[in-house]
Design a protein around this motif. Structure first.
Motif, short mmCIF file in Angstrom:
data_model
loop_
_atom_site.label_atom_id
_atom_site.label_comp_id
_atom_site.label_asym_id
_atom_site.label_seq_id
_atom_site.Cartn_x
_atom_site.Cartn_y
_atom_site.Cartn_z
N GLU A 122 10.84 5.69 29.04
CA GLU A 122 9.93 4.57 29.31
C GLU A 122 10.69 3.26 29.49
O GLU A 122 10.38 2.47 30.39
CB GLU A 122 8.93 4.42 28.16
N THR A 123 11.69 3.01 28.64
CA THR A 123 12.45 1.77 28.78
C THR A 123 13.26 1.76 30.07
O THR A 123 13.37 0.72 30.72
CB THR A 123 13.38 1.51 27.57
N ALA A 124 13.80 2.90 30.44
CA ALA A 124 14.57 2.98 31.69
C ALA A 124 13.68 2.70 32.89
O ALA A 124 14.07 1.98 33.82
CB ALA A 124 15.24 4.35 31.81
N VAL A 125 12.47 3.25 32.88
CA VAL A 125 11.54 3.02 33.99
C VAL A 125 11.14 1.55 34.05
O VAL A 125 11.12 0.93 35.12
CB VAL A 125 10.30 3.94 33.87
N ARG A 126 10.83 0.96 32.89
CA ARG A 126 10.47 -0.46 32.88
C ARG A 126 11.64 -1.33 33.33
O ARG A 126 11.46 -2.31 34.05
CB ARG A 126 9.97 -0.89 31.50
N ALA A 127 12.85 -0.98 32.93
CA ALA A 127 14.03 -1.74 33.36
C ALA A 127 14.16 -1.74 34.87
O ALA A 127 14.44 -2.77 35.49
CB ALA A 127 15.30 -1.18 32.71
N VAL A 128 13.94 -0.59 35.49
CA VAL A 128 14.01 -0.50 36.96
C VAL A 128 12.90 -1.32 37.59
O VAL A 128 13.13 -2.04 38.57
CB VAL A 128 13.93 0.98 37.43
N ARG A 129 11.71 -1.26 37.04
CA ARG A 129 10.59 -2.05 37.59
C ARG A 129 10.88 -3.54 37.53
O ARG A 129 10.56 -4.28 38.45
CB ARG A 129 9.30 -1.73 36.86
N TRP A 130 11.46 -3.99 36.43
CA TRP A 130 11.74 -5.41 36.28
C TRP A 130 12.93 -5.85 37.11
O TRP A 130 12.91 -6.91 37.73
CB TRP A 130 11.98 -5.78 34.81
N SER A 131 13.99 -5.05 37.13
CA SER A 131 15.23 -5.48 37.80
C SER A 131 15.34 -5.05 39.25
O SER A 131 16.10 -5.64 40.00
CB SER A 131 16.44 -4.95 37.04
N GLY A 132 14.63 -3.98 39.61
CA GLY A 132 14.77 -3.45 40.96
C GLY A 132 16.03 -2.62 41.14
O GLY A 132 16.35 -2.21 42.24
N GLN A 133 16.74 -2.35 40.05
CA GLN A 133 17.98 -1.57 40.10
C GLN A 133 17.92 -0.47 39.04
O GLN A 133 17.25 -0.62 38.04
CB GLN A 133 19.17 -2.46 39.77
N SER A 134 18.68 0.59 39.29
CA SER A 134 18.75 1.64 38.29
C SER A 134 20.21 2.00 38.05
O SER A 134 21.09 1.61 38.81
CB SER A 134 17.97 2.88 38.72
N VAL A 135 20.43 2.73 36.98
CA VAL A 135 21.76 3.24 36.67
C VAL A 135 21.65 4.75 36.52
O VAL A 135 20.58 5.28 36.23
CB VAL A 135 22.33 2.61 35.37
N ALA A 136 22.76 5.43 36.69
CA ALA A 136 22.76 6.88 36.62
C ALA A 136 22.44 7.40 35.23
O ALA A 136 21.76 8.41 35.07
CB ALA A 136 24.10 7.43 37.08
N PHE A 137 22.91 6.69 34.21
CA PHE A 137 22.74 7.13 32.83
C PHE A 137 22.14 6.00 32.00
O PHE A 137 22.87 5.31 31.27
CB PHE A 137 24.07 7.59 32.23
#
Length: 174
Positions: A122-137
């Protein structure tokens, strides 16, 4: 469960709880600065972190420990004067929480481990929604290139010196 494993789980639960306390505070700041179109998203995240915080309090108590208390105030990692900075803070809060939940996944077993993995997701998904970026791990700083400096807490905030001193001397709540 061995005493060593129980203690490792309690330590990871307490770290997650402290990070959720900081995230709840941080989202209070976000909510006051975010623009109207993203306010509902901030409110949803705030409510999710309050629920996670409450569940972590119960989990710590279930293991016979006194839950770490929230600080009276936190120092933000940067000034949050407008909606753009508020979005950046929300992303930072979620990225830092992912790290804490990654540690909890490693320390926990059974249902707590599954809950921690769900919180990490959930935190990883929210981080992507807020930042527009993702990380592999998500949650693994050594993999993502994200480094937490020594002053900043896991949720991207630091308890103020006054709040830290007060919480260090305050009796544990049960």
């Amino acid at each position: 469960m061995s005493e060593e494993a129980r203690q490792a789980e309690v330590t990871a639960l307490q770290a997650a709880l402290a990070a959720e306390h900081a995230a709840v505070y941080g989202y209070g700041v976000v909510g006051g600065r975010i623009d109207e179109r993203r306010r509902a998203e901030a409110r949803t995240a705030y409510d999710a972190h309050r629920a996670r915080r409450d569940a972590l309090v119960r989990a710590v108590r279930d293991l016979g420990a006194a839950p770490v208390a929230a600080s009276a105030a936190y120092e933000l990692p940067f000034p949050v004067g407008d909606g753009t900075a508020a979005v950046r803070l929300a992303a930072r809060l979620e990225e830092r929480l992912a790290g804490v939940y990654s540690d909890l996944v490693r320390a926990a077993t059974g249902a707590r481990r599954a809950d921690a993995a769900g919180a990490l997701r959930e935190t990883a998904v929210r981080a992507v929604r807020w930042s527009g970026q993702s990380v592999a791990f998500p949650g693994l700083a050594e993999r993502s290139g994200d480094r937490t400096d020594e002053r900043t807490g896991a949720a991207g905030t630091t308890a103020t010196a006054t709040a830290s001193a007060a919480s260090a001397t305050a009796p544990a709540r049960r």
